[in-house]
Scaffold this motif. Structure first.
Motif, short mmCIF file in Angstrom:
data_model
loop_
_atom_site.label_atom_id
_atom_site.label_comp_id
_atom_site.label_asym_id
_atom_site.label_seq_id
_atom_site.Cartn_x
_atom_site.Cartn_y
_atom_site.Cartn_z
N ALA A 94 -7.79 -11.26 -6.85
CA ALA A 94 -6.76 -10.61 -7.67
C ALA A 94 -5.39 -10.82 -7.08
O ALA A 94 -4.56 -9.92 -7.08
CB ALA A 94 -7.05 -9.13 -7.80
N PHE A 95 -5.16 -11.99 -6.56
CA PHE A 95 -3.89 -12.20 -5.88
C PHE A 95 -2.84 -12.74 -6.82
O PHE A 95 -3.11 -13.61 -7.64
CB PHE A 95 -4.08 -13.19 -4.73
N SER A 137 -3.23 -6.31 3.16
CA SER A 137 -3.61 -5.83 1.84
C SER A 137 -3.50 -6.94 0.80
O SER A 137 -4.33 -7.04 -0.10
CB SER A 137 -2.76 -4.62 1.45
N THR A 138 -2.50 -7.79 0.99
CA THR A 138 -2.40 -8.92 0.06
C THR A 138 -3.54 -9.90 0.27
O THR A 138 -4.08 -10.46 -0.70
CB THR A 138 -1.06 -9.62 0.25
N LEU A 139 -3.92 -10.10 1.52
CA LEU A 139 -5.03 -11.00 1.81
C LEU A 139 -6.31 -10.48 1.20
O LEU A 139 -7.11 -11.24 0.62
CB LEU A 139 -5.17 -11.14 3.32
N LEU A 140 -6.52 -9.17 1.32
CA LEU A 140 -7.74 -8.60 0.77
C LEU A 140 -7.74 -8.69 -0.75
O LEU A 140 -8.79 -8.90 -1.37
CB LEU A 140 -7.89 -7.15 1.22
N LEU A 149 -4.60 -1.94 -5.51
CA LEU A 149 -4.32 -1.74 -6.91
C LEU A 149 -2.85 -1.49 -7.14
O LEU A 149 -2.47 -0.60 -7.87
CB LEU A 149 -5.12 -0.54 -7.43
N PHE A 150 -2.01 -2.23 -6.47
CA PHE A 150 -0.59 -2.02 -6.67
C PHE A 150 -0.19 -2.56 -8.02
O PHE A 150 -0.48 -3.69 -8.36
CB PHE A 150 0.21 -2.73 -5.59
N LEU A 151 0.49 -1.77 -8.77
CA LEU A 151 1.00 -2.27 -10.04
C LEU A 151 2.12 -3.25 -9.77
O LEU A 151 3.01 -2.97 -9.00
CB LEU A 151 1.54 -1.11 -10.88
N PRO A 152 2.10 -4.37 -10.39
CA PRO A 152 3.17 -5.34 -10.14
C PRO A 152 4.51 -4.84 -10.61
O PRO A 152 5.54 -5.29 -10.15
CB PRO A 152 2.73 -6.57 -10.94
N SER A 153 4.51 -3.92 -11.57
CA SER A 153 5.78 -3.48 -12.09
C SER A 153 6.30 -2.26 -11.36
O SER A 153 7.30 -1.69 -11.76
CB SER A 153 5.65 -3.16 -13.57
N PHE A 154 5.61 -1.84 -10.32
CA PHE A 154 6.07 -0.66 -9.59
C PHE A 154 7.24 -1.06 -8.73
O PHE A 154 7.16 -1.96 -7.94
CB PHE A 154 4.93 -0.15 -8.72
N PRO A 171 1.65 -13.45 -6.22
CA PRO A 171 2.65 -13.31 -5.15
C PRO A 171 3.47 -12.04 -5.23
O PRO A 171 4.06 -11.64 -4.24
CB PRO A 171 3.54 -14.54 -5.33
N GLU A 172 3.49 -11.40 -6.39
CA GLU A 172 4.26 -10.17 -6.45
C GLU A 172 3.62 -9.05 -5.67
O GLU A 172 4.26 -8.04 -5.42
CB GLU A 172 4.40 -9.72 -7.91
N LEU A 173 2.35 -9.25 -5.31
CA LEU A 173 1.68 -8.21 -4.55
C LEU A 173 2.35 -7.96 -3.22
O LEU A 173 2.38 -6.84 -2.73
CB LEU A 173 0.22 -8.57 -4.31
N LEU A 174 2.86 -9.02 -2.62
CA LEU A 174 3.55 -8.85 -1.34
C LEU A 174 4.74 -7.91 -1.49
O LEU A 174 4.90 -6.96 -0.73
CB LEU A 174 4.06 -10.20 -0.84
N GLY A 175 5.54 -8.17 -2.52
CA GLY A 175 6.72 -7.32 -2.70
C GLY A 175 6.36 -5.90 -3.05
O GLY A 175 6.94 -4.95 -2.54
N SER A 176 5.36 -5.76 -3.92
CA SER A 176 5.03 -4.40 -4.32
C SER A 176 4.36 -3.63 -3.21
O SER A 176 4.58 -2.43 -3.06
CB SER A 176 4.16 -4.42 -5.58
N ALA A 177 3.56 -4.30 -2.40
CA ALA A 177 2.97 -3.62 -1.24
C ALA A 177 4.05 -3.20 -0.27
O ALA A 177 4.01 -2.08 0.27
CB ALA A 177 1.95 -4.53 -0.56
N ALA A 178 5.01 -4.08 -0.05
CA ALA A 178 6.10 -3.73 0.86
C ALA A 178 6.89 -2.54 0.33
O ALA A 178 7.22 -1.62 1.09
CB ALA A 178 7.01 -4.94 1.06
N THR A 179 7.20 -2.58 -0.95
CA THR A 179 7.96 -1.48 -1.53
C THR A 179 7.19 -0.17 -1.45
O THR A 179 7.75 0.87 -1.10
CB THR A 179 8.27 -1.78 -3.01
N TYR A 180 5.93 -0.23 -1.78
CA TYR A 180 5.09 0.95 -1.75
C TYR A 180 5.08 1.60 -0.38
O TYR A 180 5.33 2.79 -0.22
CB TYR A 180 3.67 0.52 -2.12
N ALA A 181 4.76 0.79 0.64
CA ALA A 181 4.68 1.32 2.00
C ALA A 181 6.04 1.82 2.47
O ALA A 181 6.14 2.87 3.12
CB ALA A 181 4.14 0.25 2.94
N PHE A 182 7.07 1.09 2.14
CA PHE A 182 8.40 1.52 2.54
C PHE A 182 8.78 2.85 1.91
O PHE A 182 9.35 3.74 2.55
CB PHE A 182 9.40 0.43 2.13
N LEU A 183 8.44 3.01 0.62
CA LEU A 183 8.75 4.28 -0.04
C LEU A 183 7.95 5.42 0.55
O LEU A 183 8.45 6.55 0.65
CB LEU A 183 8.49 4.16 -1.54
N VAL A 184 6.72 5.15 0.96
CA VAL A 184 5.93 6.20 1.59
C VAL A 184 6.59 6.66 2.87
O VAL A 184 6.71 7.86 3.13
CB VAL A 184 4.49 5.68 1.85
#
Lengths: 91, 339
Positions: free
Chosen positions: B185-186, B176-179, A3-8, B188-201
């Motif tokens: 609900a795919f 996570s993007t594959l799932l 559920l990652f927000l695209p705008s995050f 392509p921005e999911l890749l970037g946001s997942a990467a950013t999220y994990a990196f920030l964690v």
């Protein structure tokens, strides 16, 4: 599933961190910190004969807050003005 | 290789010529292009680059078959080729020198010095750490008797590496993007946001540790890459959770199987971190200090010149923090990363 927000992105993190640093910077030294015993002189000199206590958690926290305030005052002025202009123009 | 049999019998005498004869007469003589000695020895002297490979291809490049193509048999073009090659090598050397100023490449090499058996053992250790007995990293004194360095991961299974965390990080992003794509609900921005999220964690975790090290006054000599590695090991557990939840559970992470797998990997990761970070955050538990861990006085430092008398309350604080970090902070982060 994810559920990652695209705008995050880095923008929100940046705003939040600037707000936090601002909050630390506006703590007044003599009106607030000295009242609750977190002033820099009070925590550093327990008595006039003893050495300053620098190893407890509280002393280090006080030191950290004071150093953030002294170091970040001037850059914060610039960053805040930039942010204000940015948010005014772009909404 | 089966040669086709010819209908007519081969001639009795050997045919005169069967190797290819050059059909054109090349007017340019078969020159060996003069390898300019100054532009070839310069890379060897000035840069000290591993030029073991450089003279061989340039010497081989000097000897061009005349049938290579029209443009390479020209000596001017060959000289231009030489100049281009030395320019590329100079550029590589410049980039490498400047890169070494920002990223400590030799230290990174230590972290990637892994072997297959190390990877398998370490993965097993991250997922089942309760039976492992010695958790301390092994040291080896250098030859001149100064304080030694830690053994590389190849020889010490307790040593943190960067291979597994980097791989797990990338695998987590892709998984996570594959799932998300499997659930329809795919984008392509999911890749970037997942990467950013994990990196920030990861960055936030390291900030927490650094803040605690400062506040608790721990004289820790652990490196940043060590902390990065320890933060990255939880991605292994998260990957296992995600995979098991997807394959076995029907209700995602809130289902029974999802919760069970998540709880297990969380416990394993927390125990692993507890044991590993003990040597990072509580550095006076080394066996050289002797068995007497409790000092008689509990007063804070009176400013004496002994830098390292740790009081009881401080040790307690550190233990509390270690426990809180391994279990509390990791729970939070693993939970939000397992979404």
């Amino acid at each position: 599933m994810a559920l990652f927000l695209p705008s995050f992105g880095f923008g929100n993190i940046f705003y939040a961190s600037i707000l936090l640093v601002n909050a630390i910077a506006v703590l007044s030294e003599d009106r607030f910190l000295a009242r609750i015993g977190w002033g820099t002189s009070a925590a550093a000199d327990p008595g006039f004969g003893g050495a300053p206590d620098t190893t407890s958690v509280k002393a280090r926290l006080v030191n950290l807050i004071a150093s953030v305030r002294t170091l970040m005052r001037i850059p914060l002025i610039f960053v805040n003005s930039l942010l204000i202009l940015y948010l005014l123009i772009l909404g | 290789m089966h040669r086709p049999t010819y209908a007519n019998p081969p001639p009795a005498h050997s045919p005169p010529l069967h190797h290819p004869v050059p059909q054109h007469v090349s007017s340019v003589p078969h020159l060996r292009s003069p390898p300019p000695p100054q532009s070839q020895s310069q890379p060897q002297q000035h840069y000290g680059y591993p030029t073991g490979a450089a003279p061989a291809p340039s010497a081989g490049g000097a000897y061009i078959h005349p049938g290579f193509g029209g443009f390479m048999s020209d000596p001017t073009a060959q000289m231009g080729f030489q100049v281009g090659k030395s320019a590329v090598m100079a550029g590589q050397e410049y980039v490498e020198q400047n890169f070494n100023r920002y990223v400590n490449v030799s230290a990174l090499k230590h972290y990637f010095n892994v072997s297959n058996s190390y990877v398998i053992n370490k993965l097993f250790l991250v997922l089942f750490p309760w039976r492992h007995r010695p958790w301390s990293r092994q040291q080896r004194l250098s030859h001149n008797g100064q304080d030694g360095f830690f053994l590389p991961p190849r020889e010490d299974v307790n040593s943190p590496d960067m291979y597994i965390p980097v791989m797990a990080f990338v695998t987590y992003i892709l998984l996570s993007t594959l799932l998300a794509g499997l659930h329809g609900a795919f984008h392509p921005e999911l890749l970037g946001s997942a990467a950013t999220y994990a990196f920030l964690v990861v960055v936030f975790e390291i900030l927490v540790i650094k803040l605690a090290i400062y506040l608790l006054g721990i004289n820790s000599e652990s490196q940043l890459l060590d902390l990065l590695a320890y933060s990255g090991y939880k991605f292994v557990g998260i990957i296992v959770t995600l995979t098991a939840t997807e394959m076995l559970g029907g209700m995602g992470r809130s289902g029974f199987i999802g919760l069970a797998v998540f709880f297990y990997t969380y416990q394993a990761n927390a125990f692993f971190l507890l044991r590993s970070l003990k040597y990072v955050l509580l550095p006076d538990h080394s066996p050289s200090q002797g068995g007497n861990v409790f000092l008689p006085d509990s007063a804070p430092n009176t400013g004496s010149n002994v830098p390292y008398t740790v009081s009881r309350t401080q040790r307690q604080n550190r233990s509390y923090f270690l426990f809180l970090y391994s279990y509390g902070v990791q729970l939070f982060f693993m939970w939000i990363l397992s979404r």
